[in-house]
Design a protein around this motif. Structure first.
Motif, PDB file in Angstrom:
ATOM      1  N   ALA A 167      -4.181  -9.160 -43.657  1.00 42.82           N
ATOM      2  CA  ALA A 167      -5.119  -8.384 -42.179  1.00 42.82           C
ATOM      3  C   ALA A 167      -3.920  -8.729 -40.778  1.00 42.82           C
ATOM      4  N   LEU A 168      -3.085  -8.484 -40.286  1.00 45.79           N
ATOM      5  CA  LEU A 168      -2.805  -7.626 -39.318  1.00 45.79           C
ATOM      6  C   LEU A 168      -1.667  -7.103 -40.020  1.00 45.79           C
ATOM      7  N   VAL A 169      -1.068  -6.602 -40.819  1.00 47.11           N
ATOM      8  CA  VAL A 169      -0.664  -5.478 -41.740  1.00 47.11           C
ATOM      9  C   VAL A 169      -1.778  -4.583 -41.452  1.00 47.11           C
ATOM     10  N   ALA A 170      -2.695  -5.168 -42.190  1.00 49.56           N
ATOM     11  CA  ALA A 170      -3.883  -3.671 -42.241  1.00 49.56           C
ATOM     12  C   ALA A 170      -4.374  -3.391 -41.058  1.00 49.56           C
ATOM     13  N   ALA A 171      -4.505  -4.479 -39.898  1.00 46.55           N
ATOM     14  CA  ALA A 171      -5.149  -3.529 -38.413  1.00 46.55           C
ATOM     15  C   ALA A 171      -3.987  -2.690 -38.044  1.00 46.55           C
ATOM     16  N   ALA A 172      -2.380  -2.615 -38.373  1.00 42.04           N
ATOM     17  CA  ALA A 172      -1.932  -2.316 -37.456  1.00 42.04           C
ATOM     18  C   ALA A 172      -1.268  -0.942 -38.276  1.00 42.04           C
ATOM     19  N   GLN A 173      -1.808  -0.641 -39.496  1.00 41.29           N
ATOM     20  CA  GLN A 173      -1.673   0.490 -40.158  1.00 41.29           C
ATOM     21  C   GLN A 173      -2.675   1.306 -39.460  1.00 41.29           C
ATOM     22  N   ALA A 174      -4.021   0.759 -39.245  1.00 35.94           N
ATOM     23  CA  ALA A 174      -4.521   1.807 -38.704  1.00 35.94           C
ATOM     24  C   ALA A 174      -4.797   2.032 -37.914  1.00 35.94           C
ATOM     25  N   HIS A 175      -4.264   0.981 -36.488  1.00 34.59           N
ATOM     26  CA  HIS A 175      -4.425   1.937 -35.306  1.00 34.59           C
ATOM     27  C   HIS A 175      -3.487   2.835 -34.873  1.00 34.59           C
ATOM     28  N   GLU A 176      -3.950   3.977 -34.434  1.00 30.16           N
ATOM     29  CA  GLU A 176      -3.892   5.187 -34.206  1.00 30.16           C
ATOM     30  C   GLU A 176      -2.402   5.107 -33.065  1.00 30.16           C
ATOM     31  N   ASN A 177      -2.978   3.616 -32.447  1.00 35.02           N
ATOM     32  CA  ASN A 177      -1.852   3.857 -30.693  1.00 35.02           C
ATOM     33  C   ASN A 177      -0.028   2.881 -31.456  1.00 35.02           C
ATOM     34  N   ILE A 178      -0.318   2.955 -33.053  1.00 36.47           N
ATOM     35  CA  ILE A 178       0.768   1.968 -32.755  1.00 36.47           C
ATOM     36  C   ILE A 178       1.679   2.547 -33.984  1.00 36.47           C
ATOM     37  N   THR A 179       3.291   3.220 -34.504  1.00 39.10           N
ATOM     38  CA  THR A 179       4.583   3.742 -35.374  1.00 39.10           C
ATOM     39  C   THR A 179       5.069   2.907 -35.366  1.00 39.10           C
ATOM     40  N   ILE A 180       5.056   2.713 -36.810  1.00 42.88           N
ATOM     41  CA  ILE A 180       5.583   1.578 -37.648  1.00 42.88           C
ATOM     42  C   ILE A 180       7.146   2.094 -37.955  1.00 42.88           C
ATOM     43  N   TYR A 181       7.959   1.005 -37.745  1.00 40.63           N
ATOM     44  CA  TYR A 181       9.294   1.755 -37.836  1.00 40.63           C
ATOM     45  C   TYR A 181      10.153   1.297 -39.602  1.00 40.63           C
ATOM     46  N   GLU A 182       9.953   1.341 -40.221  1.00 38.76           N
ATOM     47  CA  GLU A 182      10.209   0.485 -41.621  1.00 38.76           C
ATOM     48  C   GLU A 182      11.805   0.362 -41.590  1.00 38.76           C
ATOM     49  N   HIS A 183      12.415  -0.509 -42.109  1.00 36.33           N
ATOM     50  CA  HIS A 183      13.813  -0.007 -42.693  1.00 36.33           C
ATOM     51  C   HIS A 183      14.595  -0.077 -41.151  1.00 36.33           C
ATOM     52  N   HIS A 184      14.003  -0.260 -40.300  1.00 34.52           N
ATOM     53  CA  HIS A 184      14.598   0.167 -38.621  1.00 34.52           C
ATOM     54  C   HIS A 184      15.093  -1.342 -38.397  1.00 34.52           C
ATOM     55  N   ILE A 185      16.949  -1.584 -37.663  1.00 36.56           N
ATOM     56  CA  ILE A 185      17.488  -2.837 -37.175  1.00 36.56           C
ATOM     57  C   ILE A 185      17.823  -2.570 -35.879  1.00 36.56           C
ATOM     58  N   ALA A 186      17.291  -3.132 -34.984  1.00 38.92           N
ATOM     59  CA  ALA A 186      17.714  -2.772 -33.721  1.00 38.92           C
ATOM     60  C   ALA A 186      19.425  -3.696 -33.574  1.00 38.92           C
ATOM     61  N   ILE A 187      19.955  -2.546 -32.802  1.00 36.06           N
ATOM     62  CA  ILE A 187      21.895  -2.783 -32.262  1.00 36.06           C
ATOM     63  C   ILE A 187      22.202  -3.800 -31.006  1.00 36.06           C
ATOM     64  N   ASP A 188      21.417  -3.265 -30.401  1.00 37.11           N
ATOM     65  CA  ASP A 188      22.108  -3.763 -29.558  1.00 37.11           C
ATOM     66  C   ASP A 188      20.376  -3.903 -27.931  1.00 37.11           C
ATOM     67  N   LEU A 189      20.164  -4.702 -27.074  1.00 34.84           N
ATOM     68  CA  LEU A 189      19.464  -4.477 -25.839  1.00 34.84           C
ATOM     69  C   LEU A 189      19.735  -3.412 -24.944  1.00 34.84           C
ATOM     70  N   VAL A 190      19.094  -2.447 -24.369  1.00 35.42           N
ATOM     71  CA  VAL A 190      19.786  -1.127 -23.486  1.00 35.42           C
ATOM     72  C   VAL A 190      19.167  -2.091 -22.454  1.00 35.42           C
ATOM     73  N   THR A 191      19.707  -2.828 -21.318  1.00 30.49           N
ATOM     74  CA  THR A 191      19.922  -3.060 -20.308  1.00 30.49           C
ATOM     75  C   THR A 191      20.166  -2.326 -19.170  1.00 30.49           C
ATOM     76  N   GLU A 192      19.796  -2.313 -17.398  1.00 31.20           N
ATOM     77  CA  GLU A 192      20.246  -1.830 -16.604  1.00 31.20           C
ATOM     78  C   GLU A 192      21.896  -1.682 -15.824  1.00 31.20           C
ATOM     79  N   SER A 193      22.327  -3.486 -16.049  1.00 31.78           N
ATOM     80  CA  SER A 193      22.990  -3.828 -16.253  1.00 31.78           C
ATOM     81  C   SER A 193      24.343  -3.509 -17.112  1.00 31.78           C
ATOM     82  N   LYS A 194      23.956  -3.271 -18.304  1.00 29.88           N
ATOM     83  CA  LYS A 194      25.107  -2.776 -19.062  1.00 29.88           C
ATOM     84  C   LYS A 194      24.960  -1.243 -18.531  1.00 29.88           C
ATOM     85  N   LEU A 195      24.666  -0.343 -18.504  1.00 30.10           N
ATOM     86  CA  LEU A 195      24.503   0.882 -18.134  1.00 30.10           C
ATOM     87  C   LEU A 195      25.188   0.881 -17.296  1.00 30.10           C
ATOM     88  N   ALA A 196      25.266   0.654 -15.986  1.00 31.55           N
ATOM     89  CA  ALA A 196      25.933  -0.086 -14.426  1.00 31.55           C
ATOM     90  C   ALA A 196      26.921  -0.352 -15.373  1.00 31.55           C
TER      91      ALA A 196
END
Length: 532
Positions: free
Chosen positions: A135-164
């Motif tokens: 049910a939730l996938v169907a609702a998300a796929q139908a929503h124009e403001n949600i872009t789904i990126y399948e087969h994408h794996i997060a490597i690391d978060l980017v933070t201000e401390s990391k940049l500094a």
């Protein structure tokens, strides 16, 4: 490649999808998931979702059951909030199209599971998670403001401390670097609000009923980003997964015991009355330890779950998925006992969050199994996990939208991913060898029953492996396998570290060298925070 959104959601189970559907009314949502969108722990949840919905039940009873299961260290204010907000999130799920099972009278059918004093589990036959996910996938796929990126794996978060490249008094999350697995390209996702809904870490253990995606990515990334991590020693082992050489740790729902199934030894002897007054409906930590003890005492590879005394037509109708799956492995659960063993199931610790699901890294939220809210304490009460995820998705959404309206989002620019001099690896055996070694020593040394010596051995091994992985990580171009290995190694270290802190036995942390519960010194949470 750089991508900009108001909200970045990492994970596509009930936690991430519930948040995304609510947030999408207020901005653009990028939803990242490392396999197909339906591949999440939610999709495999069989039993159901707990909430008070009958005249015989009360909020106080649900609160009390949760506190008892949690072995004295649940945060009672959190428990009461989650329980009391339960009926509203159930209504939200129904509005999104979730179809829970009703009885012949058209009333929602309620079942009971271990640790519950009342029937309060809403379910969709025995595939509740799959129905919620559908049910939730169907609702998300139908929503124009949600872009789904399948087969994408997060490597690391980017933070201000990391940049500094130094600790900052206020550290904010700016987004994440994400590997497009199919294209082999690292993308930069910049977002005003980042939500971790990446699930648990069952794959840290050799035997688990979790899907392959459960490699603790969110916990590991949050720890590296400077977020506080709590209670990682409390890994729940589900007592009953199908024991069969060709079954990939298929879960036999606790609802089977809720409907009268009895745990027996090979010779047919029922044994749970020796361990708890609730017998087969005792909390999961007690049942898992009981099975572990029976197997070791009698030298058996498994125990058996017996529901053959129930009407076969009822069993087939109530558990159609479990019945059919067992049948595929040559087992007719209406006529034969089901061989079962415990397996790593649910992480009760995780990334520490407040009442609004925000971590101590600003603009970074965490909900679902990746998060530590204080609800579960030392042991999760059955079917409270889907409830927690849905409740905190709503709270995170409200707080994040308020933050969007109040905060100044003049973030520094996030640089694109730089591979430097890294090359393609021709020695993937390093990844597979370390992956296998971690999972084996975690099962043998940091499993259902622990000792100080086992924990020390595990820590020595993880420290050596960490050095090897770190060298490998910086020398070779990242792959999804390498990212997951790095994360399970980090999570394994966090579990061992927290288990070494807790000098007592409580809930899911049972240590033979400290067999009693010590409320004077340890009626509290453990915590870890990376030092930069």
């Amino acid at each position: 490649m750089k991508l900009q959104s108001d909200f970045l959601v990492i994970g596509s189970g009930i936690a991430g999808l519930s948040f995304a559907l609510q947030a999408a009314a207020h901005g653009k949502v990028a939803l990242v998931t490392k396999r197909e969108i339906t591949e999440s722990a939610t999709n495999y949840a069989q039993g159901g979702i707990a909430t008070v919905s009958s005249k015989e039940d009360t909020f106080d009873a649900h609160v009390q059951d949760t506190l008892v299961a949690g072995a004295g260290i649940c945060h009672e204010d959190v428990v009461r909030m989650v329980v009391e907000e339960g009926p509203q999130v159930i209504a939200n799920l129904i509005d999104w199209g979730v179809q829970f099972t009703k009885n012949d009278g058209g009333v929602y059918d309620l079942t009971r599971e271990g640790g519950h004093s009342q029937r309060r589990i809403l379910h969709a036959e025995d595939i509740t998670g799959r129905e919620i996910e559908r049910a939730l996938v169907a609702a998300a796929q139908a929503h124009e403001n949600i872009t789904i990126y399948e087969h994408h794996i997060a490597i690391d978060l980017v933070t201000e401390s990391k940049l500094a490249k130094k600790p900052l008094e206020v550290n904010r999350c700016l987004g994440a670097h994400v590997l497009d697995i199919n294209a082999g390209v690292v993308k930069t996702f910049r977002a005003n609000i980042t939500l971790l809904a990446s699930g648990g870490a069952g794959k840290v253990y050799l035997y688990t009923c979790n899907p392959d995606v459960a490699t603790g990515d969110g916990v590991a990334m949050a720890y590296r980003a400077g977020a506080t991590i709590r209670n990682m020693e409390f890994m729940q082992f589900h007592p009953t997964t199908l024991y069969h050489p060709h079954a990939k740790s298929f879960l036999i729902s606790e609802a089977v015991r809720g409907e009268g199934a009895i745990l027996r030894r090979r010779d047919g002897t029922a044994f749970m009355e020796r361990y708890h007054q609730l017998k087969d409906l005792a909390p999961r930590d007690i049942v898992a330890r009981a099975i572990d003890n029976e197997m070791k005492t009698h030298g058996d590879d498994c125990v058996y779950l017996d529901i053959t005394h129930k009407d076969p037509e009822y069993v087939r109708g109530r558990f159609p998925n479990i019945y059919q799956t067992c049948l595929e492995y040559g087992l007719d659960m209406t006529k034969e006992m089901i061989p079962v063993v415990p397996a790593a199931h649910y992480l009760c610790g995780g990334v520490a969050v407040d009442f609004n699901a925000e971590t101590d890294v600003k603009h970074l939220y965490a909900i679902g199994e990746v998060a530590f809210t204080g609800l579960h304490g030392g042991n999760r009460l059955a079917s409270n996990s889907l409830l927690e995820a849905a409740v905190y998705a709503g709270r995170a959404f409200k707080h994040a939208v308020q933050t969007l309206g109040e905060a100044n989002f003049s973030h520094p620019d996030i640089p694109v991913w730089d591979s430097g001099t890294a090359t393609n690896s021709d020695e993937m055996v390093v990844v597979s060898q370390n992956w296998d070694e971690i999972r084996r020593f975690m099962w043998n040394y940091v499993g259902i029953v622990r000792t100080d010596k086992r924990l020390e051995r595990a820590m020595r091994r993880i420290e050596l492996i960490q050095k090897e992985i770190d060298e490998y990580y910086w020398n070779f171009i990242v792959t999804s396998d390498l990212i997951e290995l790095r994360n399970i190694a980090t999570v394994a270290e966090l579990i061992v570290s927290c288990a070494m802190q807790r000098k007592e036995s409580r809930g899911l942390n049972y240590n033979l060298d400290h067999p009693t519960t010590d409320d004077v010194n340890w009626k509290r949470d453990t915590f870890l925070k990376k030092q930069f």
